[in-house]
Design a protein around this motif. Structure first.
Motif, PDB file in Angstrom:
ATOM      1  N   MET A 102       0.919  -1.097  -0.302  1.00 10.93           N
ATOM      2  CA  MET A 102       0.387  -0.122  -0.392  1.00 10.93           C
ATOM      3  C   MET A 102       0.688   1.672  -0.328  1.00 10.93           C
ATOM      4  O   MET A 102       1.771   1.014   0.719  1.00 10.93           O
ATOM      5  CB  MET A 102      -1.242   0.142   1.408  1.00 10.93           C
ATOM      6  N   THR A 103       0.636   2.412  -0.523  1.00  9.53           N
ATOM      7  CA  THR A 103       1.181   3.326  -0.437  1.00  9.53           C
ATOM      8  C   THR A 103       0.810   4.583  -0.076  1.00  9.53           C
ATOM      9  O   THR A 103       2.080   5.519   0.225  1.00  9.53           O
ATOM     10  CB  THR A 103       1.606   3.856  -2.295  1.00  9.53           C
ATOM     11  N   GLY A 104      -0.115   4.346   0.982  1.00 10.41           N
ATOM     12  CA  GLY A 104      -0.534   5.461   2.366  1.00 10.41           C
ATOM     13  C   GLY A 104      -1.422   4.912   2.961  1.00 10.41           C
ATOM     14  O   GLY A 104      -1.972   4.080   2.379  1.00 10.41           O
ATOM     15  N   SER A 105      -1.913   5.701   3.711  1.00 14.41           N
ATOM     16  CA  SER A 105      -2.595   5.380   4.752  1.00 14.41           C
ATOM     17  C   SER A 105      -4.087   5.812   4.493  1.00 14.41           C
ATOM     18  O   SER A 105      -4.128   7.404   4.049  1.00 14.41           O
ATOM     19  CB  SER A 105      -2.736   5.397   6.480  1.00 14.41           C
ATOM     20  N   LEU A 106      -5.493   5.846   4.632  1.00 11.30           N
ATOM     21  CA  LEU A 106      -6.605   6.310   4.441  1.00 11.30           C
ATOM     22  C   LEU A 106      -7.016   6.480   5.954  1.00 11.30           C
ATOM     23  O   LEU A 106      -7.018   6.378   6.393  1.00 11.30           O
ATOM     24  CB  LEU A 106      -7.425   5.697   4.055  1.00 11.30           C
ATOM     25  N   ASN A 107      -7.684   8.303   5.769  1.00  9.62           N
ATOM     26  CA  ASN A 107      -8.488   8.482   7.176  1.00  9.62           C
ATOM     27  C   ASN A 107      -9.807   7.714   6.908  1.00  9.62           C
ATOM     28  O   ASN A 107     -10.269   6.783   5.844  1.00  9.62           O
ATOM     29  CB  ASN A 107      -8.553   9.808   6.806  1.00  9.62           C
ATOM     30  N   GLU A 108     -10.405   7.294   8.278  1.00  9.84           N
ATOM     31  CA  GLU A 108     -11.608   6.578   8.728  1.00  9.84           C
ATOM     32  C   GLU A 108     -12.728   6.832   7.864  1.00  9.84           C
ATOM     33  O   GLU A 108     -13.047   6.106   6.566  1.00  9.84           O
ATOM     34  CB  GLU A 108     -12.014   7.261  10.380  1.00  9.84           C
ATOM     35  N   GLY A 109     -12.726   8.966   8.070  1.00 11.17           N
ATOM     36  CA  GLY A 109     -13.797   9.341   6.592  1.00 11.17           C
ATOM     37  C   GLY A 109     -13.384   8.804   4.901  1.00 11.17           C
ATOM     38  O   GLY A 109     -14.321   9.070   4.825  1.00 11.17           O
ATOM     39  N   PRO A 150     -14.035   3.319   1.347  1.00 14.77           N
ATOM     40  CA  PRO A 150     -14.782   2.918   0.633  1.00 14.77           C
ATOM     41  C   PRO A 150     -15.910   1.910   1.720  1.00 14.77           C
ATOM     42  O   PRO A 150     -15.631   2.142   2.098  1.00 14.77           O
ATOM     43  CB  PRO A 150     -14.379   1.595  -0.619  1.00 14.77           C
ATOM     44  N   PRO A 151     -17.505   2.386   1.011  1.00 12.58           N
ATOM     45  CA  PRO A 151     -18.424   2.314   2.169  1.00 12.58           C
ATOM     46  C   PRO A 151     -18.086   0.546   2.181  1.00 12.58           C
ATOM     47  O   PRO A 151     -19.039   0.263   3.379  1.00 12.58           O
ATOM     48  CB  PRO A 151     -19.604   2.120   1.112  1.00 12.58           C
ATOM     49  N   ILE A 152     -17.520  -0.265   1.133  1.00 15.95           N
ATOM     50  CA  ILE A 152     -17.917  -1.464   1.437  1.00 15.95           C
ATOM     51  C   ILE A 152     -16.900  -2.700   2.642  1.00 15.95           C
ATOM     52  O   ILE A 152     -17.444  -2.796   3.202  1.00 15.95           O
ATOM     53  CB  ILE A 152     -17.439  -2.547   0.349  1.00 15.95           C
ATOM     54  N   TYR A 153     -15.479  -1.700   2.686  1.00 15.48           N
ATOM     55  CA  TYR A 153     -15.386  -1.734   3.702  1.00 15.48           C
ATOM     56  C   TYR A 153     -15.501  -1.410   5.239  1.00 15.48           C
ATOM     57  O   TYR A 153     -15.261  -1.949   6.291  1.00 15.48           O
ATOM     58  CB  TYR A 153     -12.914  -1.012   3.831  1.00 15.48           C
ATOM     59  N   GLU A 154     -16.100   0.025   5.148  1.00 10.51           N
ATOM     60  CA  GLU A 154     -17.043   0.141   6.538  1.00 10.51           C
ATOM     61  C   GLU A 154     -17.845  -1.281   7.028  1.00 10.51           C
ATOM     62  O   GLU A 154     -18.624  -0.539   8.344  1.00 10.51           O
ATOM     63  CB  GLU A 154     -17.569   1.595   6.782  1.00 10.51           C
ATOM     64  N   GLU A 189     -19.453  -5.623  10.184  1.00 14.14           N
ATOM     65  CA  GLU A 189     -19.507  -7.018  10.371  1.00 14.14           C
ATOM     66  C   GLU A 189     -18.593  -8.018  11.068  1.00 14.14           C
ATOM     67  O   GLU A 189     -19.050  -9.256  11.772  1.00 14.14           O
ATOM     68  CB  GLU A 189     -20.111  -7.468   8.880  1.00 14.14           C
ATOM     69  N   ARG A 190     -17.533  -7.901  10.814  1.00 12.92           N
ATOM     70  CA  ARG A 190     -16.219  -8.695  10.949  1.00 12.92           C
ATOM     71  C   ARG A 190     -15.004  -7.968  12.041  1.00 12.92           C
ATOM     72  O   ARG A 190     -14.436  -8.851  12.637  1.00 12.92           O
ATOM     73  CB  ARG A 190     -15.504  -9.401   9.740  1.00 12.92           C
TER      74      ARG A 190
END
Length: 56
Positions: A1-8, A11-15, A20-21
């Motif tokens: 991975m090239t960088g980190s994503l902020n919580e917001g 992608p919706p599927i990840y949220e 769920e898991r």
């Protein structure tokens, strides 16, 4: 991975999967850091992210 994503920025599927898991990526990262610290402690060395003192 090239960088980190902020919580917001996730992608919706990840949220949905996190709800769920659980956040498996964060759990795995925490477990890896703990294992690295334990191994360093047991082997009498320093964690990889800390520089070694001169002469070691």
């Amino acid at each position: 991975m090239t960088g980190s994503l902020n919580e917001g920025d996730n992608p919706p599927i990840y949220e949905d999967l996190v709800r769920e898991r659980g956040d498996v990526v964060a759990d795995a990262q925490a477990a890896a850091e703990q294992a690295q610290q334990q191994a360093a402690q047991l082997l009498g060395s320093h964690p990889l992210d800390q520089p070694h003192p001169p002469g070691v």
